[in-house]
Write a protein that holds these residues in place. Structure first.
Motif, short mmCIF file in Angstrom:
data_model
loop_
_atom_site.label_atom_id
_atom_site.label_comp_id
_atom_site.label_asym_id
_atom_site.label_seq_id
_atom_site.Cartn_x
_atom_site.Cartn_y
_atom_site.Cartn_z
N THR A 251 1.01 -1.03 0.04
CA THR A 251 0.21 -0.08 0.05
C THR A 251 0.86 1.27 -0.19
O THR A 251 0.48 2.33 -0.10
CB THR A 251 -0.80 -0.09 1.28
OG1 THR A 251 0.09 -0.16 2.33
CG2 THR A 251 -1.94 -0.99 1.23
N ASP A 252 2.04 1.17 0.09
CA ASP A 252 2.90 2.30 0.30
C ASP A 252 2.44 3.37 1.53
O ASP A 252 2.33 4.44 1.24
CB ASP A 252 3.32 2.98 -1.10
CG ASP A 252 4.13 3.95 -1.20
OD1 ASP A 252 5.36 3.94 -0.22
OD2 ASP A 252 4.46 5.14 -1.69
N THR A 293 12.81 -3.26 -3.52
CA THR A 293 11.95 -2.14 -4.18
C THR A 293 10.87 -1.87 -3.48
O THR A 293 10.14 -2.77 -3.26
CB THR A 293 11.52 -2.85 -5.66
OG1 THR A 293 12.81 -3.19 -6.48
CG2 THR A 293 10.93 -1.62 -6.42
N PRO A 294 10.54 -0.58 -3.32
CA PRO A 294 9.44 -0.45 -2.21
C PRO A 294 8.21 -0.44 -3.17
O PRO A 294 8.12 -0.69 -4.49
CB PRO A 294 9.73 1.42 -2.24
CG PRO A 294 11.07 1.45 -2.52
CD PRO A 294 11.33 0.45 -3.67
N GLY A 295 7.02 -0.03 -2.48
CA GLY A 295 5.72 -0.12 -3.09
C GLY A 295 5.57 1.21 -3.85
O GLY A 295 6.43 1.85 -3.82
N PRO A 296 4.19 1.14 -4.00
CA PRO A 296 3.03 0.48 -4.22
C PRO A 296 3.16 -0.81 -5.00
O PRO A 296 4.13 -0.78 -5.93
CB PRO A 296 1.90 1.28 -4.42
CG PRO A 296 2.69 2.15 -5.29
CD PRO A 296 3.95 2.73 -4.97
N ARG A 312 3.29 -6.47 -9.54
CA ARG A 312 4.76 -5.89 -10.01
C ARG A 312 4.96 -4.87 -8.76
O ARG A 312 3.83 -4.30 -8.35
CB ARG A 312 4.97 -5.63 -11.18
CG ARG A 312 4.05 -4.09 -11.64
CD ARG A 312 4.20 -3.64 -13.12
NE ARG A 312 3.26 -2.73 -13.32
CZ ARG A 312 3.44 -1.42 -13.12
NH1 ARG A 312 4.73 -1.16 -12.43
NH2 ARG A 312 2.62 -0.37 -13.12
N ALA A 313 6.26 -4.55 -8.54
CA ALA A 313 6.59 -3.47 -7.63
C ALA A 313 6.54 -2.30 -8.57
O ALA A 313 7.47 -2.11 -9.35
CB ALA A 313 7.89 -3.73 -6.98
N ALA A 314 6.11 -1.29 -8.09
CA ALA A 314 6.04 0.09 -8.83
C ALA A 314 6.77 1.23 -8.19
O ALA A 314 6.61 2.18 -8.50
CB ALA A 314 4.01 0.53 -8.95
N GLY A 315 7.53 1.01 -7.19
CA GLY A 315 8.03 1.84 -6.41
C GLY A 315 9.59 2.03 -7.06
O GLY A 315 9.86 1.37 -7.85
N ASP A 316 10.39 2.95 -6.52
CA ASP A 316 11.59 3.30 -6.98
C ASP A 316 12.67 3.20 -5.72
O ASP A 316 12.64 3.68 -4.64
CB ASP A 316 11.72 4.83 -7.12
CG ASP A 316 13.17 5.23 -7.94
OD1 ASP A 316 14.14 4.49 -7.87
OD2 ASP A 316 13.24 6.36 -8.18
N THR A 326 10.96 -1.30 2.06
CA THR A 326 10.92 -2.56 1.39
C THR A 326 10.83 -3.73 2.63
O THR A 326 11.05 -3.47 3.54
CB THR A 326 12.40 -2.62 0.69
OG1 THR A 326 13.34 -2.92 1.52
CG2 THR A 326 12.58 -1.63 -0.10
N LEU A 327 10.74 -5.05 2.09
CA LEU A 327 10.64 -6.07 2.87
C LEU A 327 12.18 -6.17 3.78
O LEU A 327 12.28 -6.68 4.83
CB LEU A 327 10.41 -7.27 2.30
CG LEU A 327 9.18 -7.39 1.47
CD1 LEU A 327 8.79 -8.84 1.15
CD2 LEU A 327 7.98 -6.81 2.49
#
Length: 401
Positions: A251-252, A293-296, A312-316, A326-327
């Motif tokens: 959910t970021d 890789t962060p979310g969302p 997919r991971a949409a974060g930067d 990140t995990l």
């Protein structure tokens, strides 16, 4: 209990037993609806503070909730009104499964028909309910003796319990002697793509650990909500675990600055009601798209043409320095927080989720949609958790009680 004979087609002389909270285990509260009884896994006060459609949907999906009674019946019918999810443009979701246990052993598996459909558009987030009729789940040819029966409800369908019919009287089963294990987590704890309600990893681990499960795994909704912490605080339990991390990335929702005090606050609240109960904090299992890789998390619509949904991971990754989660970051912080607190709280424990599912497991049993484990992986995670938590030397081992 009051029993009333119903005339029904066929030779069976049916007895109808009102479905009441007394026959249910695994729910925190029940709601009387126009159709029957709706089990909830969060109390009304928490639901009122949620104001989120995803949480409202998943807490009413009865993962771990089961009807438990004693009877000589050889035939059982349960009328239910289900609400099943469907996603615009995606293949149909599998139907929910009901598991029947006789004296603790799986004795039958069945489904139902009809019911409502909640149609969700993942591109806009909108949802609409299309109504449908009540359906019936049937189990027959059961042993003709006094036995304890459990009917585990589908983990992935909202289920209103309308009527219970049997060919012999029903009485509430005596309270169980097993320790109560209260667990909170994300969609993986909720059940995701497990084979059936008794084969979600927490249900399997509870069976192997000889514990009575209360599953507060909420798909997409393990977000350190204070009302969830209060529900955990106020629910009697002998063992507690919380699996934290993946949904915060999906959910970021928060950055590191908010995450650390939120974890402390969540654990503080649980400890208000359970000051000395064994409490196990579990970090996320391996999920390669979000390790670094962060979310969302975003739907990967490119897979829809193949008839499957993926993510997919949409974060930067460049934003990790600004506090994006990140995990990897979450595991490091959870380990540190538990170590810090355990100095004053010897019954607080930590389990790295990669011990349940790690690199070698991903190579053998990859996550089909990049996010959720399949049925075989649920079995592996459940068996591993049982060994690590309930086994000798584990935080839930019987000799520690």
């Amino acid at each position: 209990m009051n029993h009333q004979h119903d005339a029904a087609p066929g030779a069976t002389d049916w007895i109808t037993t009102p479905v009441t909270a007394e026959l249910l285990r695994g729910a925190l509260e029940v709601e009387r609806t126009e159709h029957g009884l709706l089990p909830h896994r969060l109390p009304a006060r928490a639901r009122a503070q949620g104001a989120d459609g995803q949480l409202a949907m998943v807490e009413a999906q009865p993962s771990g909730v089961r009807l438990v009674f004693r009877t000589r019946a050889t035939a059982i019918e349960l009328d239910t009104l289900r609400t099943k999810n469907a996603y615009e443009g995606a293949p149909p979701r599998p139907d929910g499964v009901y598991d029947l246990l006789v004296d603790g052993r799986l004795a039958g598996r069945a489904g139902t028909t009809g019911g409502n459909v909640l149609m969700i558009d993942m591109t806009t987030g909108s949802a609409e309910t299309r109504p449908g009729p009540v359906g019936t789940v049937r189990f027959t040819d059961l042993p003709e003796r006094v036995k304890d029966v459990e009917i585990w409800l589908p983990y992935n369908e909202i289920t209103e319990l309308v009527a219970l019919r049997t060919d012999a009287p029903v009485e509430a089963a005596p309270p169980g002697q097993r320790r109560v294990w209260l667990h909170h987590g994300s969609s993986i704890s909720h059940g995701s793509d497990a084979e059936s309600p008794t084969m979600t990893w927490p249900a399997l681990a509870a069976s192997l650990g000889d514990a009575e499960l209360i599953n507060l795994g909420f798909g997409g909704s393990a977000l350190l909500d204070p009302f969830t912490a209060r529900a955990l605080r106020d629910t009697p339990a002998d063992l507690i675990s919380v699996k934290i991390g993946i949904n915060l990335v999906n959910t970021d929702l928060m950055r590191l600055r908010a995450f650390i005090p939120a974890v402390h606050g969540f654990l503080d609240t649980i400890r208000e009601g359970h000051p000395t109960t064994p409490l196990l904090v579990v970090s996320p299992i391996l999920c390669p798209i979000h390790e670094d890789t962060p979310g969302p998390t975003a739907p990967d619509f490119s897979k829809l043409s193949e008839g499957r949904l993926a993510f997919r991971a949409a974060g930067d990754p460049a934003e990790i320095v600004a506090g994006k989660l990140t995990l990897g970051v979450i595991r490091e912080e959870l380990s540190r927080i538990v170590k810090q607190r355990a100095a004053d709280d010897p019954r607080l424990h930590y389990l790295d989720g990669r011990e349940l599912y790690g690199e070698a497991d991903f190579a053998e049993l990859p996550l089909p949609d990049q996010l959720h484990p399949d049925a075989a992986t649920h079995r592996r995670i459940g068996e591993r958790f049982a060994a690590l938590a309930f086994g000798a030397g584990g935080p839930f081992a019987a000799q520690r009680a």
